[in-house]
Design an enzyme around this catalytic site. Structure first.
Site, PDB file in Angstrom:
ATOM      1  N   ASP A 259       0.856  -1.186   0.000  1.00 12.07           N
ATOM      2  CA  ASP A 259       0.000   0.000   0.000  1.00 12.07           C
ATOM      3  C   ASP A 259       0.892   1.236   0.000  1.00 12.07           C
ATOM      4  O   ASP A 259       1.814   1.346   0.834  1.00 12.07           O
ATOM      5  CB  ASP A 259      -0.918   0.008   1.223  1.00 12.07           C
ATOM      6  CG  ASP A 259      -1.941   1.127   1.177  1.00 12.07           C
ATOM      7  OD1 ASP A 259      -3.019   0.908   0.595  1.00 12.07           O
ATOM      8  OD2 ASP A 259      -1.658   2.223   1.712  1.00 12.07           O
ATOM      9  N   ASP A 302      -4.608   2.332  -4.479  1.00 14.00           N
ATOM     10  CA  ASP A 302      -3.169   2.418  -4.224  1.00 14.00           C
ATOM     11  C   ASP A 302      -2.653   1.127  -3.597  1.00 14.00           C
ATOM     12  O   ASP A 302      -1.621   1.124  -2.940  1.00 14.00           O
ATOM     13  CB  ASP A 302      -2.858   3.605  -3.316  1.00 14.00           C
ATOM     14  CG  ASP A 302      -3.568   3.517  -1.967  1.00 14.00           C
ATOM     15  OD1 ASP A 302      -4.535   2.731  -1.856  1.00 14.00           O
ATOM     16  OD2 ASP A 302      -3.159   4.223  -1.022  1.00 14.00           O
TER      17      ASP A 302
END
Length: 393
Positions: A259, A302
């Site tokens: 992430d 993301d």
């Protein structure tokens, strides 16, 4: 009533060429293999027109109008060369203008000799055959060396071209040298095979294009448009397959969840174009750093994930650390970014893909809680990877 054997096959050949021209034109309109389909549409349309013009020729070769002979061969040569050009484009190569120009010259120069210098009416036939065989052999070779994976249609076209080229050339050289009013056996055989030749080339070309279009459609459905990585749909499928394989053969399987840190703030401060550039940069770094056998996916805005087959936890932790360093060094003076990593391994979690993914997510949350820009392992989320690598298998 005696029927010219040429006419028996002329209608079939013209009809087939018109149908193939229409089919390729439809592909071009739909932007499916546009360049190759356009070239093939032009090729088969020219062939249909040239064979249609042939019906105007008188039976005796000596009575053929020289201007009509030149027009007929010009259209025929252009159509055949357009066909070779389309095959070159299908194979992923650019059309060589010098090469196709030479083929056109080999075909047309003797015809000009007939028109201007009064050569024998059949003297152009060997040169026509030479032009066709050179172009066909070269096109077949390029198809064999096609860039990217060859499909069933490509192999069928290669085999078909290898079969019909000798038959076509022998039929032309032995048969077309005689007047149509006195057809010989090779000429009649070539004529009977002519519609099949065009139908086979055109059909296998269409099949090849259709299979490529289907493959491209499947790839688009599995690929993230921004990064070029596999998307969430493909990730779920690949993870299920990897877990089933690992359980069946008792192999190691690890999963890395990734992430990007503070990605929302990065978007807010620098704009979405900058955020997209960061996503592409992270995808590039992971592709360059991971092994070729590792399956890399973008599974969210993301969020990324790497499926590591035949990889124990220790190797997965080392790879995660390399990725973390590479991503933190991929920023620029204006935009710096980092990422957090969570690692899980099938050796330490319950069977099934859901358990493996949940474990990696929990480790990723632990990395976020630890201050970001770090790696955490699901079975011991409080320990740094350096202290774990020697303790886990």
């Amino acid at each position: 009533m005696v029927i010219d054997p040429y006419f028996n096959f002329l209608v079939s050949t013209v009809f087939i060429c018109m149908m193939l021209a229409a089919a390729n034109a439809m592909l071009a309109v739909r932007s499916i293999s546009f360049s190759a389909a356009t070239a093939h549409a032009i090729a088969f349309a020219a062939m249909a027109f040239s064979w249609l013009l042939t019906v105007l020729l008188p039976l005796e070769a000596s009575e053929v109008d020289l201007r009509l002979l030149l027009l007929l061969n010009g259209i025929g040569a252009g159509g055949v060369i357009a066909l070779w050009s389309g095959l070159h484009l299908r194979a992923g190569y650019r059309v060589n203008g010098y090469f196709v120009g030479a083929l056109f010259g080999i075909w047309i120069a003797p015809v000009l000799g007939i028109v201007i210098l009064g050569f024998d009416r059949s003297s152009h036939v060997p040169f026509t055959a030479a032009s066709i065989i050179i172009g066909a052999v070269w096109s077949t070779w390029l198809l064999y060396r096609k860039r990217g994976k060859k499909n069933a249609g490509d192999w069928a076209l290669i085999l078909w071209m290898a079969l019909v080229i000798p038959v076509s050339v022998v039929g032309m050289t032995l048969g077309m040298s005689s007047a149509r009013s006195v057809p010989n056996a090779p000429w009649v055989f070539y004529l009977s095979f002519l519609p099949t030749i065009f139908a086979g080339v055109g059909l296998f070309t269409l099949v090849s294009v259709a299979l490529d279009a289907l493959r491209d459609s499947n790839e688009l459905a599995r690929t993230d448009g921004l990064t070029g990585l596999l998307n969430r749909r493909a990730f779920d499928s690949e993870l299920d397959i990897a877990v089933a394989r690992a359980e069946r053969y008792q192999r190691d399987l690890s999963l890395i969840a990734v992430d990007i840190d503070n990605f929302k703030a990065l978007n807010d401060n620098y704009g979405h174009p900058a955020g997209d550039a960061v996503l592409r940069a992270v995808a590039r770094v992971m592709t360059e750093t991971a092994r070729r056998i590792d399956v890399i996916n973008r599974i969210g805005g993301d969020e990324f994930a790497l499926i590591l087959q035949d990889t124990p936890a220790s190797a997965a932790l080392r790879l995660a650390e390399r990725l973390r360093h590479a991503i933190s060094n991929a920023g620029t003076d204006s935009i710096a970014f980092t990422a957090s990593f969570g690692v899980s391994s099938s050796q330490d979690v319950a069977p099934g893909s859901e358990a493996l993914l949940q474990s990696a997510d929990e480790a990723l949350y632990a990395a976020k809680d630890a201050g970001r820009n770090c790696v955490r392992y699901a079975q011991d989320p409080t320990t740094e990877p350096a202290g774990l690598i020697g303790l886990v298998r």
